[in-house]
Design a protein around this motif. Structure first.
Motif, PDB file in Angstrom:
ATOM      1  N   ARG A 195      -3.703  15.671  18.258  1.00  0.00           N
ATOM      2  CA  ARG A 195      -4.858  14.383  18.034  1.00  0.00           C
ATOM      3  C   ARG A 195      -3.770  13.353  17.542  1.00  0.00           C
ATOM      4  N   GLY A 196      -3.709  13.424  16.383  1.00  0.00           N
ATOM      5  CA  GLY A 196      -2.391  11.828  16.682  1.00  0.00           C
ATOM      6  C   GLY A 196      -1.001  11.419  17.388  1.00  0.00           C
ATOM      7  N   GLU A 197      -0.622  12.380  18.538  1.00  0.00           N
ATOM      8  CA  GLU A 197      -0.176  11.707  19.229  1.00  0.00           C
ATOM      9  C   GLU A 197      -0.938  10.891  20.817  1.00  0.00           C
ATOM     10  N   LEU A 198      -1.839  11.567  20.640  1.00  0.00           N
ATOM     11  CA  LEU A 198      -3.268  10.830  21.899  1.00  0.00           C
ATOM     12  C   LEU A 198      -3.555   9.743  21.022  1.00  0.00           C
ATOM     13  N   ARG A 199      -3.549   9.296  19.564  1.00  0.00           N
ATOM     14  CA  ARG A 199      -4.052   8.282  19.065  1.00  0.00           C
ATOM     15  C   ARG A 199      -3.108   7.344  19.362  1.00  0.00           C
ATOM     16  N   ARG A 200      -2.261   7.470  18.688  1.00  0.00           N
ATOM     17  CA  ARG A 200      -0.983   6.506  18.859  1.00  0.00           C
ATOM     18  C   ARG A 200      -0.414   5.869  20.088  1.00  0.00           C
ATOM     19  N   PHE A 259      -2.375   6.778  39.338  1.00  0.00           N
ATOM     20  CA  PHE A 259      -1.663   7.535  37.964  1.00  0.00           C
ATOM     21  C   PHE A 259      -2.653   8.587  37.693  1.00  0.00           C
ATOM     22  N   ALA A 260      -2.294   9.883  37.085  1.00  0.00           N
ATOM     23  CA  ALA A 260      -1.925  11.000  36.228  1.00  0.00           C
ATOM     24  C   ALA A 260      -1.687  10.956  34.966  1.00  0.00           C
ATOM     25  N   ILE A 261      -2.627  12.198  34.337  1.00  0.00           N
ATOM     26  CA  ILE A 261      -2.255  12.931  33.399  1.00  0.00           C
ATOM     27  C   ILE A 261      -2.658  13.852  33.065  1.00  0.00           C
ATOM     28  N   PRO A 262      -1.430  15.112  33.260  1.00  0.00           N
ATOM     29  CA  PRO A 262      -1.939  16.324  33.313  1.00  0.00           C
ATOM     30  C   PRO A 262      -1.703  16.532  31.837  1.00  0.00           C
ATOM     31  N   THR A 263      -2.921  17.490  31.360  1.00  0.00           N
ATOM     32  CA  THR A 263      -3.215  17.755  30.407  1.00  0.00           C
ATOM     33  C   THR A 263      -4.327  19.330  30.233  1.00  0.00           C
ATOM     34  N   LEU A 264      -4.200  19.435  28.822  1.00  0.00           N
ATOM     35  CA  LEU A 264      -5.200  20.670  28.230  1.00  0.00           C
ATOM     36  C   LEU A 264      -6.733  20.842  28.340  1.00  0.00           C
ATOM     37  N   ASP A 265      -6.642  22.212  28.715  1.00  0.00           N
ATOM     38  CA  ASP A 265      -8.168  22.376  29.491  1.00  0.00           C
ATOM     39  C   ASP A 265      -9.393  21.527  28.389  1.00  0.00           C
ATOM     40  N   HIS A 266      -8.846  21.815  27.439  1.00  0.00           N
ATOM     41  CA  HIS A 266      -8.987  21.129  25.911  1.00  0.00           C
ATOM     42  C   HIS A 266      -9.772  20.049  25.822  1.00  0.00           C
ATOM     43  N   LEU A 267      -8.554  19.286  25.960  1.00  0.00           N
ATOM     44  CA  LEU A 267      -8.707  17.699  25.970  1.00  0.00           C
ATOM     45  C   LEU A 267      -9.164  16.692  27.052  1.00  0.00           C
ATOM     46  N   LEU A 268      -9.713  18.073  27.630  1.00  0.00           N
ATOM     47  CA  LEU A 268     -10.877  17.014  29.575  1.00  0.00           C
ATOM     48  C   LEU A 268     -11.339  15.838  29.245  1.00  0.00           C
ATOM     49  N   LEU A 295     -10.206  13.139  26.647  1.00  0.00           N
ATOM     50  CA  LEU A 295      -9.380  12.105  28.203  1.00  0.00           C
ATOM     51  C   LEU A 295     -10.208  11.287  28.914  1.00  0.00           C
ATOM     52  N   ARG A 296     -11.633  12.529  29.392  1.00  0.00           N
ATOM     53  CA  ARG A 296     -12.092  11.674  30.821  1.00  0.00           C
ATOM     54  C   ARG A 296     -13.147  10.426  30.124  1.00  0.00           C
ATOM     55  N   ARG A 297     -13.326  10.266  28.444  1.00  0.00           N
ATOM     56  CA  ARG A 297     -14.520   9.826  28.160  1.00  0.00           C
ATOM     57  C   ARG A 297     -13.468   8.287  27.749  1.00  0.00           C
ATOM     58  N   GLU A 298     -12.053   9.009  27.577  1.00  0.00           N
ATOM     59  CA  GLU A 298     -10.637   8.045  27.054  1.00  0.00           C
ATOM     60  C   GLU A 298     -10.450   6.997  28.348  1.00  0.00           C
ATOM     61  N   TRP A 301     -10.122   2.357  31.822  1.00  0.00           N
ATOM     62  CA  TRP A 301      -9.748   2.006  32.553  1.00  0.00           C
ATOM     63  C   TRP A 301      -9.221   0.769  33.632  1.00  0.00           C
ATOM     64  N   PRO A 302      -8.356   0.218  33.471  1.00  0.00           N
ATOM     65  CA  PRO A 302      -8.239  -0.858  34.591  1.00  0.00           C
ATOM     66  C   PRO A 302      -8.241  -0.958  35.808  1.00  0.00           C
ATOM     67  N   ALA A 303      -7.588   0.876  36.119  1.00  0.00           N
ATOM     68  CA  ALA A 303      -7.657   1.753  37.336  1.00  0.00           C
ATOM     69  C   ALA A 303      -7.918   3.108  37.391  1.00  0.00           C
ATOM     70  N   PRO A 304      -8.393   3.769  38.032  1.00  0.00           N
ATOM     71  CA  PRO A 304      -8.575   5.133  38.259  1.00  0.00           C
ATOM     72  C   PRO A 304      -7.225   5.818  37.550  1.00  0.00           C
ATOM     73  N   VAL A 305      -7.977   6.746  36.555  1.00  0.00           N
ATOM     74  CA  VAL A 305      -6.490   8.224  36.295  1.00  0.00           C
ATOM     75  C   VAL A 305      -7.252   9.429  36.534  1.00  0.00           C
ATOM     76  N   THR A 306      -6.392  10.139  37.208  1.00  0.00           N
ATOM     77  CA  THR A 306      -6.587  11.435  37.244  1.00  0.00           C
ATOM     78  C   THR A 306      -6.144  12.341  36.337  1.00  0.00           C
ATOM     79  N   LEU A 307      -6.884  13.240  35.689  1.00  0.00           N
ATOM     80  CA  LEU A 307      -6.787  14.396  34.885  1.00  0.00           C
ATOM     81  C   LEU A 307      -6.301  15.628  35.564  1.00  0.00           C
ATOM     82  N   VAL A 308      -5.306  16.073  35.340  1.00  0.00           N
ATOM     83  CA  VAL A 308      -5.089  16.736  36.215  1.00  0.00           C
ATOM     84  C   VAL A 308      -5.002  18.512  35.021  1.00  0.00           C
TER      85      VAL A 308
END
Length: 381
Positions: free
Chosen positions: A192-197, A218-227, A230-233, A237-244
């Motif tokens: 959580r702290g990493e993401l916030r900062r 742009f792509a953000i590889p992440t974990l299921d519980h963070l989806l 991160l989608r809300r975040e 943003w100024p360009a589309p970002v794919t969450l994988v």
């Protein structure tokens, strides 16, 4: 049927969860293993019923610790009581240095003698070397993932330490070629702290490089519980970002032109894959003050630490407020010599990770763990 090895294992974050799952799989090839402890999806896939969500321990920096101190203290007591009550054959505590030390202290104070192993050495060679001798009464052995750490720990009078490598070397065999164009991987961390900062910094990279000729997205590889969060975040943003997640992560890594990553284990995984990178770290206020007291820059990128030279450019910040100077990322993408130089250095890092140092050659992690197992379990294993 053979008597199982009763293993208590604890991982507090995604990288430790992967290390633990690899260890459990390999132990299971030698003898039956009965698991208890704390872990995430990877360890649970190996049969662990986690005592509580691993995310309870996923904190980074003193500000994060202070926010969640009552919960963390409760979890320390809960884990220590479970070890004292169950008397496992071996305890393996993976990284999560402050939490692991607190658990080991409580177990030792209870008078329980259980072989206790710390998997991932603390960075005593870079920060507060007086911690090394303080670990000797708590841990029977330290399993190091960096080849120079056994010698460093011995020189500081720390516990017996062996270099056991990292499963990333085998899991990430390297890409066949470096693409000329591709998505930019954004790796803001999982705590959580990493993401916030770090998410404001990642957003700034999207803003600056959305029209770069070598960046196709742009792509953000992440974990299921963070989806969900991160989608809300990234929605605005100024360009589309794919969450994988899951298997899609490998495809994203294979296609990437480069990565912008928070310091940590992921930087070693990127190096083993052969993905050029710039490493970033936004310190919380307490960490910033501690770094200032050192009076010198602390190298954070694992490939640079292992090789002993500045393989990867780093962006170390004291605030996530911006504005951000992303010239290091521009240089990586625009200088024709930058990416080939990094890839050549990564090949040297892989060689070091495969062999170890002359004074501390690579040891098998299963052999080191089983060196502490009761003899009755090893007959015929």
């Amino acid at each position: 049927m053979a008597e199982p090895l009763r293993l208590f294992i604890l991982a507090g974050e995604a990288s430790g969860d992967r290390l633990g799952a690899d260890l459990v799989r390999r132990l299971g090839q030698r003898l039956p293993v009965q698991l208890s402890g704390v872990g995430g999806a990877e360890l649970e896939a190996e049969g662990l019923a986690s005592m509580f969500p691993m995310s309870d321990l996923a904190v980074m920096g003193w500000s994060d610790v202070l926010r969640r101190l009552p919960l963390l203290l409760w979890r320390v007591r809960q884990v220590a009581r479970a070890i004292v009550r169950s008397r496992p054959d071996i305890v393996v505590l993976i990284d999560s240095q402050v939490f692991s030390k607190a658990v080991a202290q409580r177990v030792r104070r209870a008078g329980v003698v259980v072989p206790t192993i710390l998997y991932v050495a603390p960075t005593v060679w870079a920060w507060r070397p007086e911690r090394a001798p303080a670990l000797r009464p708590l841990f029977d052995e330290v399993l190091a993932i960096l080849p120079f750490e056994p010698a460093a720990m011995a020189g500081l009078d720390g516990p017996p330490t062996h270099f056991v490598g990292h499963p990333a070397v085998a899991r990430f065999p390297g890409r066949p070629a470096q693409p000329e164009r591709g998505p930019l991987l954004l790796l803001p961390g999982s705590r959580r702290g990493e993401l916030r900062r770090h998410l404001p910094l990642m957003r700034a990279a999207v803003e600056q490089f959305r029209d770069h000729p070598r960046v196709t997205g742009f792509a953000i590889p992440t974990l299921d519980h963070l989806l969900p969060s991160l989608r809300r975040e990234v929605a605005h943003w100024p360009a589309p970002v794919t969450l994988v997640t899951g298997e899609e992560r490998r495809s994203a890594w294979d296609a990437a032109i480069a990565a912008f990553a928070v310091s940590g284990t992921v930087t070693l995984e990127l190096a083993m894959t052969g993905i050029p990178m710039v490493v970033a770290y936004v310190a919380d206020p307490h960490q910033a003050r501690q770094y200032d007291k050192l009076g010198r820059k602390v190298t954070l990128a694992l490939p640079s630490i292992i090789r002993g030279s500045n393989v990867v450019r780093e962006l170390q910040l004291r605030s996530s407020a911006g504005p951000f100077d992303l010239s290091a990322l521009s240089a990586l993408l625009d200088d024709p010599a930058a990416i080939p130089a990094q890839l050549a250095a990564f090949a040297e890092v892989r060689a070091l990770m495969q062999k170890g140092a002359p004074e501390a050659p690579l040891a098998d992690v299963v052999d080191r763990v089983l060196a502490h197992a009761p003899q009755r379990l090893l007959i015929g294993s």
